[in-house]
Design an enzyme around this catalytic site. Structure first.
Site, PDB file in Angstrom:
ATOM      1  N   SER A 142       0.702  -1.160   0.084  1.00 25.03           N
ATOM      2  CA  SER A 142      -0.140  -0.214  -0.092  1.00 25.03           C
ATOM      3  C   SER A 142       0.849   1.189   0.097  1.00 25.03           C
ATOM      4  O   SER A 142       1.683   1.445  -1.004  1.00 25.03           O
ATOM      5  CB  SER A 142      -0.969  -0.100   1.102  1.00 25.03           C
ATOM      6  OG  SER A 142      -2.119   0.696   0.943  1.00 25.03           O
ATOM      7  N   ASP A 301      -8.643  -5.637  -5.138  1.00 28.42           N
ATOM      8  CA  ASP A 301      -8.359  -4.503  -4.339  1.00 28.42           C
ATOM      9  C   ASP A 301      -8.911  -3.249  -4.965  1.00 28.42           C
ATOM     10  O   ASP A 301      -9.474  -3.158  -6.491  1.00 28.42           O
ATOM     11  CB  ASP A 301      -7.034  -4.119  -4.330  1.00 28.42           C
ATOM     12  CG  ASP A 301      -6.509  -2.938  -3.489  1.00 28.42           C
ATOM     13  OD1 ASP A 301      -5.274  -3.218  -3.040  1.00 28.42           O
ATOM     14  OD2 ASP A 301      -7.221  -1.893  -3.365  1.00 28.42           O
ATOM     15  N   HIS A 330      -8.130  -5.067  -0.340  1.00 25.46           N
ATOM     16  CA  HIS A 330      -6.828  -4.488   0.088  1.00 25.46           C
ATOM     17  C   HIS A 330      -6.380  -4.745   1.641  1.00 25.46           C
ATOM     18  O   HIS A 330      -5.147  -4.969   1.516  1.00 25.46           O
ATOM     19  CB  HIS A 330      -7.133  -2.724   0.247  1.00 25.46           C
ATOM     20  CG  HIS A 330      -5.848  -1.998   0.429  1.00 25.46           C
ATOM     21  ND1 HIS A 330      -4.750  -2.218  -0.624  1.00 25.46           N
ATOM     22  CD2 HIS A 330      -5.380  -1.097   1.359  1.00 25.46           C
ATOM     23  CE1 HIS A 330      -3.717  -1.189  -0.106  1.00 25.46           C
ATOM     24  NE2 HIS A 330      -3.852  -0.762   1.030  1.00 25.46           N
TER      25      HIS A 330
END
Ligand SMILES: CCOC(C)=O
Length: 356
Positions: A142, A301, A330
């Site tokens: 991320s 995601d 995610h």
């Protein structure tokens, strides 16, 4: 004014060391008079200093998830083979952050920090404190992936292998807006008080709304539909209904955090862009990468989708797209599934074994 928040302590987050870099000038023009980076290391640096792995941290995260979920004997990130350095990003609550620093940059006066600032600070720390000039691998999830991309573009000679997981080199307008909603959820709470709250608990309503938005986009629709959430085991917390899960897991975690830390990281996340190194030219930026790169998006995601990661991978020499499969979207990063962790390890072991 320094706020006390028990969430950001070694007791809660696990052991770390604070390393001072002294005065640190930021790309946006601000200055951190004495930048402290919170660092956790696992394993030993070898004589040749060629077994170092750097892990930058994600939004709201610390070194703890990496220690608990990804690092271990026999894993790809094996401290018996590598010297693993997890560096907490600036503003994450453990490194220098709005609530834990005094003087002219405290709380609402904390300066804007960019991904490039984190990467320059990490490079300085690794060189000055550990004498590390080259990394066997940089891996991050991320916002950690944004830092991983920045490393590979800004310091190509220092990065032999890179594994950006569930993140992109250049943030998208959709992602910018998603993060804006996360930040607005906090700043629209009167308790935030322009960033000068007396305690993070004064911003409970905003932090709870922030957590609810994460529940919508941080997980996947499949996650909620198949009630996968029922089977997640967490120490000393249980739930029977979707509402209880959301309240006892997501809200419980996010409402313990510092609002200004989340806002500092959110601002940084929105503006992640390796093309800043090449006057806005993304093709030129990714063309600079010499590392062997495994681009590893999550299949479900909803804000760093596979299609965005694939578009960047196609522009990156010596790279491969390795899609990771997780029902949690995610938030698969938290390692809910053994199958996901096995897939991460298989890919990282292959990448680490590859000659570069
Ligand atoms: C949960 C981690 O999310 C980001 C954007 O870092």
């Amino acid at each position: 004014m320094v706020l006390q928040n028990p969430f950001y302590t070694p007791e809660v987050q696990g052991a770390y060391e604070l390393h001072s870099l002294g005065r640190f000038e930021l790309e946006e023009g601000g200055v951190i008079p004495d930048l402290q980076l919170a660092v956790a290391t696992y394993g030993q640096l070898n004589e040749a200093k060629d077994n170092a792995i750097l892990i930058p941290t994600w939004f709201s995260g610390t070194h703890q998830t990496w220690e608990q979920v990804y690092i271990g004997s026999g894993r790809a990130l094996d401290p018996e083979k590598y010297f693993i350095v997890v560096i907490n990003q600036i503003g994450n609550g453990l490194s220098t952050s709005p609530h834990n620093t005094d003087g002219e940059i405290a709380m609402s006066r904390f300066p804007h920090v960019r991904i490039g600032d984190d990467v320059r600070a990490q490079e300085q720390l690794l060189r000055e404190v550990f004498g590390i000039e080259q990394l066997a691998l940089v891996v991050g999830g991320s916002m950690g992936a944004q830092q991983t991309w920045e490393w590979a573009v800004r310091f190509p000679d220092k990065v032999l292998r890179a594994a950006p997981v569930a993140g992109t080199a250049q943030n998208t307008p959709h992602d910018f807006l998603f993060t804006k909603t996360l930040m607005d959820a906090i700043t629209s709470d009167p308790g935030w008080n322009g960033g000068e709250y007396a305690d993070h608990a004064d911003v409970l309503a905003g932090l709870t709304r922030h957590a609810d938005i994460w529940a919508v986009l941080g997980l996947s629709t499949e996650f909620w539909k198949t009630e996968f959430w029922r089977n997640i085991e967490l120490p000393d917390v249980t739930w029977d209904t979707f509402e209880e899960f959301s309240e006892r897991f997501l809200s419980a975690v996010f409402t313990a955090m510092d609002p200004n830390a989340l806002l500092a990281m959110g601002w940084k996340w929105q503006r992640g862009d390796v093309a800043r190194n090449t006057d806005g030219d993304l093709v030129a930026a990714l063309g600079r990468v010499t590392a062997k790169v495994f681009v590893m998006p999550h299949d479900e995601d909803m804000f760093f989708p596979v299609r965005d990661a694939e578009a960047e991978q196609k522009l990156t020499p010596n790279s491969e797209l390795r899609v990771l499969h997780t029902i949690a979207g995610h938030f698969g990063l938290f390692g809910f599934e053994e199958s996901y962790l096995a897939e991460v390890d298989d890919n990282l072991k292959e990448l680490l074994a590859s000659e570069v």
